[in-house]
Design a protein around this motif. Structure first.
Motif, PDB file in Angstrom:
ATOM      1  N   PRO A  49      19.883  53.990   7.033  1.00 44.36           N
ATOM      2  CA  PRO A  49      21.015  54.627   7.720  1.00 44.36           C
ATOM      3  C   PRO A  49      22.297  54.612   6.890  1.00 44.36           C
ATOM      4  O   PRO A  49      23.157  55.474   7.069  1.00 44.36           O
ATOM      5  CB  PRO A  49      21.186  53.795   8.999  1.00 44.36           C
ATOM      6  CG  PRO A  49      20.078  52.822   9.048  1.00 44.36           C
ATOM      7  CD  PRO A  49      19.225  52.957   7.847  1.00 44.36           C
ATOM      8  N   GLN A  50      22.413  53.668   5.970  1.00 49.85           N
ATOM      9  CA  GLN A  50      23.620  53.595   5.130  1.00 49.85           C
ATOM     10  C   GLN A  50      23.712  54.759   4.160  1.00 49.85           C
ATOM     11  O   GLN A  50      24.791  55.032   3.631  1.00 49.85           O
ATOM     12  CB  GLN A  50      23.653  52.280   4.343  1.00 49.85           C
ATOM     13  CG  GLN A  50      23.851  51.059   5.229  1.00 49.85           C
ATOM     14  CD  GLN A  50      23.899  49.800   4.407  1.00 49.85           C
ATOM     15  OE1 GLN A  50      22.871  49.226   4.072  1.00 49.85           O
ATOM     16  NE2 GLN A  50      25.098  49.353   4.042  1.00 49.85           N
ATOM     17  N   VAL A  51      22.581  55.432   3.916  1.00 47.57           N
ATOM     18  CA  VAL A  51      22.635  56.663   3.115  1.00 47.57           C
ATOM     19  C   VAL A  51      22.361  57.870   4.019  1.00 47.57           C
ATOM     20  O   VAL A  51      21.981  58.950   3.541  1.00 47.57           O
ATOM     21  CB  VAL A  51      21.687  56.632   1.890  1.00 47.57           C
ATOM     22  CG1 VAL A  51      22.167  55.601   0.872  1.00 47.57           C
ATOM     23  CG2 VAL A  51      20.242  56.357   2.274  1.00 47.57           C
ATOM     24  N   GLY A  86      28.693  40.086   3.369  1.00 48.13           N
ATOM     25  CA  GLY A  86      29.394  41.339   3.114  1.00 48.13           C
ATOM     26  C   GLY A  86      28.439  42.495   3.328  1.00 48.13           C
ATOM     27  O   GLY A  86      27.273  42.284   3.666  1.00 48.13           O
ATOM     28  N   CYS A  87      28.924  43.714   3.162  1.00 44.00           N
ATOM     29  CA  CYS A  87      28.082  44.882   3.406  1.00 44.00           C
ATOM     30  C   CYS A  87      28.608  46.040   2.576  1.00 44.00           C
ATOM     31  O   CYS A  87      29.824  46.229   2.484  1.00 44.00           O
ATOM     32  CB  CYS A  87      28.128  45.248   4.888  1.00 44.00           C
ATOM     33  SG  CYS A  87      27.141  46.688   5.313  1.00 44.00           S
ATOM     34  N   LEU A  88      27.722  46.817   1.999  1.00 44.47           N
ATOM     35  CA  LEU A  88      28.132  47.965   1.180  1.00 44.47           C
ATOM     36  C   LEU A  88      28.810  49.047   2.022  1.00 44.47           C
ATOM     37  O   LEU A  88      29.440  49.944   1.475  1.00 44.47           O
ATOM     38  CB  LEU A  88      26.929  48.547   0.422  1.00 44.47           C
ATOM     39  CG  LEU A  88      26.327  47.626  -0.649  1.00 44.47           C
ATOM     40  CD1 LEU A  88      25.103  48.283  -1.283  1.00 44.47           C
ATOM     41  CD2 LEU A  88      27.345  47.272  -1.722  1.00 44.47           C
ATOM     42  N   SER A  89      28.676  48.965   3.341  1.00 40.38           N
ATOM     43  CA  SER A  89      29.353  49.917   4.225  1.00 40.38           C
ATOM     44  C   SER A  89      30.688  49.379   4.747  1.00 40.38           C
ATOM     45  O   SER A  89      31.376  50.064   5.511  1.00 40.38           O
ATOM     46  CB  SER A  89      28.452  50.290   5.411  1.00 40.38           C
ATOM     47  OG  SER A  89      27.326  51.009   4.954  1.00 40.38           O
ATOM     48  N   CYS A 128      17.746  39.699   8.019  1.00 37.12           N
ATOM     49  CA  CYS A 128      18.413  39.878   9.314  1.00 37.12           C
ATOM     50  C   CYS A 128      19.475  40.967   9.242  1.00 37.12           C
ATOM     51  O   CYS A 128      19.553  41.846  10.113  1.00 37.12           O
ATOM     52  CB  CYS A 128      19.068  38.574   9.766  1.00 37.12           C
ATOM     53  SG  CYS A 128      17.881  37.284  10.153  1.00 37.12           S
ATOM     54  N   HIS A 129      20.292  40.925   8.195  1.00 36.10           N
ATOM     55  CA  HIS A 129      21.393  41.882   8.040  1.00 36.10           C
ATOM     56  C   HIS A 129      20.870  43.318   7.948  1.00 36.10           C
ATOM     57  O   HIS A 129      21.370  44.215   8.631  1.00 36.10           O
ATOM     58  CB  HIS A 129      22.194  41.516   6.777  1.00 36.10           C
ATOM     59  CG  HIS A 129      23.331  42.432   6.468  1.00 36.10           C
ATOM     60  ND1 HIS A 129      24.643  42.041   6.540  1.00 36.10           N
ATOM     61  CD2 HIS A 129      23.357  43.736   6.074  1.00 36.10           C
ATOM     62  CE1 HIS A 129      25.426  43.063   6.218  1.00 36.10           C
ATOM     63  NE2 HIS A 129      24.667  44.107   5.917  1.00 36.10           N
ATOM     64  N   GLU A 130      19.848  43.512   7.120  1.00 39.63           N
ATOM     65  CA  GLU A 130      19.345  44.881   6.898  1.00 39.63           C
ATOM     66  C   GLU A 130      18.580  45.398   8.123  1.00 39.63           C
ATOM     67  O   GLU A 130      18.691  46.579   8.465  1.00 39.63           O
ATOM     68  CB  GLU A 130      18.468  44.932   5.644  1.00 39.63           C
ATOM     69  CG  GLU A 130      19.168  44.525   4.349  1.00 39.63           C
ATOM     70  CD  GLU A 130      20.497  45.215   4.097  1.00 39.63           C
ATOM     71  OE1 GLU A 130      20.689  46.356   4.553  1.00 39.63           O
ATOM     72  OE2 GLU A 130      21.354  44.599   3.443  1.00 39.63           O
ATOM     73  N   ILE A 131      17.836  44.528   8.772  1.00 46.18           N
ATOM     74  CA  ILE A 131      17.094  44.965   9.967  1.00 46.18           C
ATOM     75  C   ILE A 131      18.073  45.281  11.091  1.00 46.18           C
ATOM     76  O   ILE A 131      17.865  46.225  11.857  1.00 46.18           O
ATOM     77  CB  ILE A 131      16.007  43.932  10.344  1.00 46.18           C
ATOM     78  CG1 ILE A 131      14.907  43.939   9.269  1.00 46.18           C
ATOM     79  CG2 ILE A 131      15.414  44.235  11.727  1.00 46.18           C
ATOM     80  CD1 ILE A 131      13.884  42.827   9.365  1.00 46.18           C
ATOM     81  N   ASP A 132      19.181  44.555  11.161  1.00 42.46           N
ATOM     82  CA  ASP A 132      20.239  44.892  12.122  1.00 42.46           C
ATOM     83  C   ASP A 132      20.717  46.334  11.927  1.00 42.46           C
ATOM     84  O   ASP A 132      20.958  47.058  12.899  1.00 42.46           O
ATOM     85  CB  ASP A 132      21.439  43.947  11.963  1.00 42.46           C
ATOM     86  CG  ASP A 132      21.316  42.661  12.782  1.00 42.46           C
ATOM     87  OD1 ASP A 132      20.370  42.544  13.585  1.00 42.46           O
ATOM     88  OD2 ASP A 132      22.174  41.777  12.607  1.00 42.46           O
ATOM     89  N   HIS A 133      20.866  46.742  10.659  1.00 39.03           N
ATOM     90  CA  HIS A 133      21.309  48.117  10.373  1.00 39.03           C
ATOM     91  C   HIS A 133      20.396  49.152  11.041  1.00 39.03           C
ATOM     92  O   HIS A 133      20.856  50.208  11.467  1.00 39.03           O
ATOM     93  CB  HIS A 133      21.299  48.393   8.862  1.00 39.03           C
ATOM     94  CG  HIS A 133      22.561  48.016   8.157  1.00 39.03           C
ATOM     95  ND1 HIS A 133      23.779  48.570   8.448  1.00 39.03           N
ATOM     96  CD2 HIS A 133      22.789  47.149   7.140  1.00 39.03           C
ATOM     97  CE1 HIS A 133      24.704  48.059   7.642  1.00 39.03           C
ATOM     98  NE2 HIS A 133      24.130  47.194   6.847  1.00 39.03           N
ATOM     99  N   LEU A 134      19.107  48.846  11.113  1.00 43.39           N
ATOM    100  CA  LEU A 134      18.139  49.805  11.680  1.00 43.39           C
ATOM    101  C   LEU A 134      18.332  49.952  13.184  1.00 43.39           C
ATOM    102  O   LEU A 134      17.833  50.900  13.797  1.00 43.39           O
ATOM    103  CB  LEU A 134      16.703  49.361  11.368  1.00 43.39           C
ATOM    104  CG  LEU A 134      16.392  49.120   9.879  1.00 43.39           C
ATOM    105  CD1 LEU A 134      14.946  48.714   9.709  1.00 43.39           C
ATOM    106  CD2 LEU A 134      16.702  50.361   9.048  1.00 43.39           C
TER     107      LEU A 134
HETATM  108 CO    CO Z   1      24.981  46.037   5.349  1.00 46.09          CO
END
Ligand code: CO
Length: 154
Positions: A49-51, A86-89, A128-134
C-alpha cells in the motif's frame, strides 16, 4: 524501477489490502520494484500500500537478507519490547512503540509456496509494522512517546 512512496495523509495508507491470488510476472515485478524502492529509501521494510498497491505484500531486509511475504499472517507472538520506530511514509518522525519480542509468521513466497518465519527483536518489530500497513494501521496509531528529531540546519 523505483516507485513513489505515499506519504502520511494519503487515504490509500488507511485502506485494507486484499489477498494476492496471482503469482506471476506482475507480482514479481512489483516485489522487485518494492525492494529497490525500499533500499533506495534506506528502509528495512515496505508494504505494497505504501506504493499505492492495495495487496497483501511485504518486503523486509534488516540487513540479514531479503524476505518477501505474500498474504502474511501472524500465528504467534510473545514477549514485549519498547523501541524507536520509523516509517518510510512518515519521513522525519520516530516514536516508541510497544511490540512483541517474538513473532511467528506464515505467508507465501513469490511463487505461492508456503513459508514460515520466526522474527525476534528488530525482525519481530518489522513483521508487525509491515503487516499493520496491510490493515491500514500506521505505527503513529500506537506510539507511546514521540522521539525528538534533530532539526536540519538550513
Ligand atoms: Co511503515
Amino acid at each position: 524501477m523505483i516507485r513513489e512512496i505515499l506519504q502520511f495523509g494519503d487515504p490509500i495508507l488507511r485502506e485494507k489490502s486484499t489477498e494476492v491470488t496471482e503469482f506471476g510476472k506482475e507480482l514479481h515485478e512489483l516485489l522487485d520494484d518494492m525492494y529497490e524502492t525500499m533500499i533506495d529509501a534506506e528502509g528495512i521494510g515496505l508494504a505494497a500500500p505504501q506504493v499505492g498497491v492495495l495487496k497483501r505484500i511485504v518486503v523486509i531486509d534488516i540487513d540479514d537478507g531479503k524476505i518477501e511475504l505474500i498474504n502474511p499472517v501472524i500465528t504467534a507472538m510473545w514477549g514485549k519490547q519498547f523501541e524507536e520506530e520509523g516509517c518510510l511514509s512518515l519521513v522525519g518522525k520516530k516514536g516508541i512503540v510497544r511490540r512483541p519480542m517474538h513473532v511467528r509468521v506464515k505467508a507465501q513466497n513469490r511463487f505461492g509456496k508456503p513459508v514460515k518465519y520466526h522474527g525476534k527483536e528488530l525482525l519481530a518489530r518489522a513483521f508487525c509494522h509491515e503487516i499493520d500497513h496491510l490493515n491500514g494501521i500506521l505505527y503513529e496509531d500506537k506510539v507511546i512517546e514521540w522521539v525528538e528529531e534533530e532539526e536540519d540546519c538550513e
